[in-house]
Write a protein that holds these residues in place. Structure first.
Motif, PDB file in Angstrom:
ATOM      1  N   PRO A  60       0.829  -1.210   0.000  1.00  0.00           N
ATOM      2  CA  PRO A  60       0.000   0.000   0.000  1.00  0.00           C
ATOM      3  C   PRO A  60       0.861   1.256   0.000  1.00  0.00           C
ATOM      4  O   PRO A  60       1.937   1.285   0.605  1.00  0.00           O
ATOM      5  CB  PRO A  60      -0.792  -0.119   1.307  1.00  0.00           C
ATOM      6  CG  PRO A  60       0.080  -0.946   2.199  1.00  0.00           C
ATOM      7  CD  PRO A  60       0.875  -1.867   1.317  1.00  0.00           C
ATOM      8  N   TRP A  61       0.380   2.286  -0.692  1.00  0.00           N
ATOM      9  CA  TRP A  61       1.060   3.573  -0.747  1.00  0.00           C
ATOM     10  C   TRP A  61       0.036   4.689  -0.581  1.00  0.00           C
ATOM     11  O   TRP A  61      -1.096   4.583  -1.069  1.00  0.00           O
ATOM     12  CB  TRP A  61       1.781   3.767  -2.079  1.00  0.00           C
ATOM     13  CG  TRP A  61       2.931   2.844  -2.312  1.00  0.00           C
ATOM     14  CD1 TRP A  61       2.916   1.655  -2.981  1.00  0.00           C
ATOM     15  CD2 TRP A  61       4.286   3.031  -1.867  1.00  0.00           C
ATOM     16  NE1 TRP A  61       4.169   1.090  -2.986  1.00  0.00           N
ATOM     17  CE2 TRP A  61       5.029   1.914  -2.309  1.00  0.00           C
ATOM     18  CE3 TRP A  61       4.931   4.034  -1.149  1.00  0.00           C
ATOM     19  CZ2 TRP A  61       6.393   1.775  -2.056  1.00  0.00           C
ATOM     20  CZ3 TRP A  61       6.294   3.902  -0.891  1.00  0.00           C
ATOM     21  CH2 TRP A  61       7.010   2.783  -1.344  1.00  0.00           C
ATOM     22  N   ALA A  62       0.448   5.747   0.078  1.00  0.00           N
ATOM     23  CA  ALA A  62      -0.357   6.961   0.181  1.00  0.00           C
ATOM     24  C   ALA A  62       0.291   8.042  -0.666  1.00  0.00           C
ATOM     25  O   ALA A  62       1.516   8.154  -0.725  1.00  0.00           O
ATOM     26  CB  ALA A  62      -0.443   7.423   1.633  1.00  0.00           C
ATOM     27  N   SER A  63      -0.543   8.849  -1.337  1.00  0.00           N
ATOM     28  CA  SER A  63      -0.015   9.902  -2.196  1.00  0.00           C
ATOM     29  C   SER A  63      -0.987  11.077  -2.214  1.00  0.00           C
ATOM     30  O   SER A  63      -1.999  11.088  -1.500  1.00  0.00           O
ATOM     31  CB  SER A  63       0.231   9.363  -3.613  1.00  0.00           C
ATOM     32  OG  SER A  63       0.962  10.311  -4.384  1.00  0.00           O
ATOM     33  N   ILE A  64      -0.668  12.063  -3.043  1.00  0.00           N
ATOM     34  CA  ILE A  64      -1.461  13.287  -3.134  1.00  0.00           C
ATOM     35  C   ILE A  64      -1.502  13.734  -4.588  1.00  0.00           C
ATOM     36  O   ILE A  64      -0.511  13.634  -5.311  1.00  0.00           O
ATOM     37  CB  ILE A  64      -0.861  14.392  -2.223  1.00  0.00           C
ATOM     38  CG1 ILE A  64      -1.694  15.676  -2.285  1.00  0.00           C
ATOM     39  CG2 ILE A  64       0.593  14.663  -2.549  1.00  0.00           C
ATOM     40  CD1 ILE A  64      -1.267  16.726  -1.250  1.00  0.00           C
ATOM     41  N   LEU A  65      -2.672  14.194  -5.014  1.00  0.00           N
ATOM     42  CA  LEU A  65      -2.845  14.820  -6.322  1.00  0.00           C
ATOM     43  C   LEU A  65      -3.243  16.270  -6.099  1.00  0.00           C
ATOM     44  O   LEU A  65      -4.029  16.570  -5.191  1.00  0.00           O
ATOM     45  CB  LEU A  65      -3.931  14.111  -7.133  1.00  0.00           C
ATOM     46  CG  LEU A  65      -3.663  12.663  -7.550  1.00  0.00           C
ATOM     47  CD1 LEU A  65      -4.874  12.104  -8.290  1.00  0.00           C
ATOM     48  CD2 LEU A  65      -2.415  12.560  -8.414  1.00  0.00           C
ATOM     49  N   GLU A  66      -2.727  17.179  -6.933  1.00  0.00           N
ATOM     50  CA  GLU A  66      -3.077  18.586  -6.804  1.00  0.00           C
ATOM     51  C   GLU A  66      -3.550  19.134  -8.137  1.00  0.00           C
ATOM     52  O   GLU A  66      -3.273  18.576  -9.201  1.00  0.00           O
ATOM     53  CB  GLU A  66      -1.887  19.398  -6.278  1.00  0.00           C
ATOM     54  CG  GLU A  66      -0.671  19.390  -7.178  1.00  0.00           C
ATOM     55  CD  GLU A  66       0.493  20.216  -6.620  1.00  0.00           C
ATOM     56  OE1 GLU A  66       0.306  20.948  -5.636  1.00  0.00           O
ATOM     57  OE2 GLU A  66       1.595  20.128  -7.196  1.00  0.00           O
ATOM     58  N   GLY A  67      -4.272  20.237  -8.061  1.00  0.00           N
ATOM     59  CA  GLY A  67      -4.777  20.898  -9.252  1.00  0.00           C
ATOM     60  C   GLY A  67      -5.557  22.129  -8.843  1.00  0.00           C
ATOM     61  O   GLY A  67      -5.841  22.339  -7.654  1.00  0.00           O
ATOM     62  N   PRO A  68      -5.928  22.962  -9.793  1.00  0.00           N
ATOM     63  CA  PRO A  68      -6.728  24.143  -9.441  1.00  0.00           C
ATOM     64  C   PRO A  68      -8.086  23.713  -8.909  1.00  0.00           C
ATOM     65  O   PRO A  68      -8.599  22.654  -9.295  1.00  0.00           O
ATOM     66  CB  PRO A  68      -6.858  24.888 -10.778  1.00  0.00           C
ATOM     67  CG  PRO A  68      -6.660  23.837 -11.818  1.00  0.00           C
ATOM     68  CD  PRO A  68      -5.686  22.862 -11.239  1.00  0.00           C
ATOM     69  N   PRO A  69      -8.676  24.480  -7.983  1.00  0.00           N
ATOM     70  CA  PRO A  69     -10.009  24.118  -7.502  1.00  0.00           C
ATOM     71  C   PRO A  69     -10.951  23.834  -8.672  1.00  0.00           C
ATOM     72  O   PRO A  69     -10.994  24.582  -9.646  1.00  0.00           O
ATOM     73  CB  PRO A  69     -10.437  25.353  -6.707  1.00  0.00           C
ATOM     74  CG  PRO A  69      -9.138  25.915  -6.196  1.00  0.00           C
ATOM     75  CD  PRO A  69      -8.156  25.695  -7.321  1.00  0.00           C
ATOM     76  N   GLY A  70     -11.648  22.722  -8.569  1.00  0.00           N
ATOM     77  CA  GLY A  70     -12.473  22.240  -9.669  1.00  0.00           C
ATOM     78  C   GLY A  70     -11.863  21.049 -10.375  1.00  0.00           C
ATOM     79  O   GLY A  70     -12.539  20.389 -11.167  1.00  0.00           O
ATOM     80  N   PHE A  71     -10.566  20.752 -10.091  1.00  0.00           N
ATOM     81  CA  PHE A  71      -9.946  19.596 -10.745  1.00  0.00           C
ATOM     82  C   PHE A  71     -10.591  18.296 -10.276  1.00  0.00           C
ATOM     83  O   PHE A  71     -10.571  17.289 -10.983  1.00  0.00           O
ATOM     84  CB  PHE A  71      -8.434  19.589 -10.511  1.00  0.00           C
ATOM     85  CG  PHE A  71      -7.972  18.840  -9.284  1.00  0.00           C
ATOM     86  CD1 PHE A  71      -7.422  17.572  -9.392  1.00  0.00           C
ATOM     87  CD2 PHE A  71      -8.088  19.403  -8.017  1.00  0.00           C
ATOM     88  CE1 PHE A  71      -6.988  16.878  -8.268  1.00  0.00           C
ATOM     89  CE2 PHE A  71      -7.655  18.726  -6.891  1.00  0.00           C
ATOM     90  CZ  PHE A  71      -7.107  17.451  -7.017  1.00  0.00           C
TER      91      PHE A  71
END
Length: 296
Positions: A60-71
């Motif tokens: 198992p891995w934990a991660s993060i995705l980012e983007g402009p609000p609404g992504f």
């Protein structure tokens, strides 16, 4: 009889603390197979989402995705679309049909909601997730932070490092952290369920000795999503974020639970402990465009 919203590991821990009957009734009320409109609107305003997934070797891995609000947006109550993908150096690499856990969290308001489901589409620019379970969480132990964005550094200056033993920099990052995220999973009835959860405390609440992390479990919502998973499948993936630099530290390894005993008493406020024995680690410098400052 309708299937319980809790699996056997969660039920055993709920019974251990004497809340099984109450949590069974509570879970049937609050855990849904679709997102309420409030959650759908909440995800749309976020600049990042946490995710948990499992690699081909079962880690198992934990991660993060980012983007402009609404992504992150929901075309229908049982589906969430993310217009972002893990980068090539992320140990999380997604395939269609994979089980996934998602956590939306607003650090400046302490709001958080969660989805457990599976990927229905993975394309060149994003993914879609079909919801199995959608539910909210309380604001406990979330440290208040406000976010802003900076330009991403040149890729040549942010090369990921992979290692099997914690070095001094990784150890220091863990010891200074007041927040991390944990991914875990179970295979039940030929179906996989992945969860990602937030953990918080005072800076230094995670103790490190060599490659072993000891983590207190404080009073919470008594779902026991994470610990219930670890009871049945003792493996976890942790994500530590340096909120000032955008660095990410991702760990994966085996776990053990300490439900009672003298060691628990050495952590103020802890009701139980769990340990992570690190087997793999990835340090990704300046991986995020997001930065956060602590709010008083």
């Amino acid at each position: 009889m309708e299937r319980s919203p809790w699996h056997a590991g969660e039920q055993r821990l709920q019974a251990h603390v004497g809340v099984a009957e109450r949590m069974e009734a509570f879970g049937r009320k609050v855990i849904r197979s679709e997102m309420p409109d409030q959650h759908r609107q909440f995800y749309r305003q976020l600049p990042f989402m946490l995710l948990g997934a499992v690699d081909a070797e079962g880690n198992p891995w934990a991660s993060i995705l980012e983007g402009p609000p609404g992504f992150a947006h929901s075309p229908e109550p049982a589906s969430l679309q993310l217009d972002s993908l893990p980068s090539a150096d992320d140990p999380v690499q997604l395939q269609v049909g994979a089980a996934i856990g998602l956590l939306g969290i607003e650090l400046h308001t302490r709001r958080r909601n969660r989805i457990n489901g599976r990927t229905s589409e993975v394309g060149a620019h994003g993914l879609s997730v079909t919801v199995d379970q959608a539910f909210g969480n309380c604001p406990k132990y979330i440290q208040l932070r406000q976010f802003h964005s900076v330009p991403l550094a040149d890729p040549s200056t942010r090369i990921a490092q992979r290692f099997n033993a914690l070095d001094d920099a990784a150890t220091a990052m863990i010891r200074s952290a007041d927040t991390f995220f944990v991914a875990s999973y179970v295979d039940v009835d030929n179906s996989r369920a992945v969860d990602i959860s937030h953990r918080g405390g005072q800076a230094g609440f995670v103790r490190v000795e060599g490659n072993c992390l000891t983590i207190p479990d404080f009073a919470g919502n008594q779902h026991f999503n994470t610990l219930g998973n670890l009871l049945l499948n003792p493996r976890a993936g942790l994500l530590f974020i340096d909120f000032t630099t955008g660095d990410l530290l991702q760990l994966s390894g085996s776990t053990e639970l300490l439900l009672d005993g003298p060691q628990v008493e050495t952590f103020q406020g802890a009701e139980r402990l769990w340990k992570l024995h690190v087997q793999q680690a990835v340090h990704r410098p300046a991986a995020l465009a997001l930065r956060w400052r602590q709010m008083s």
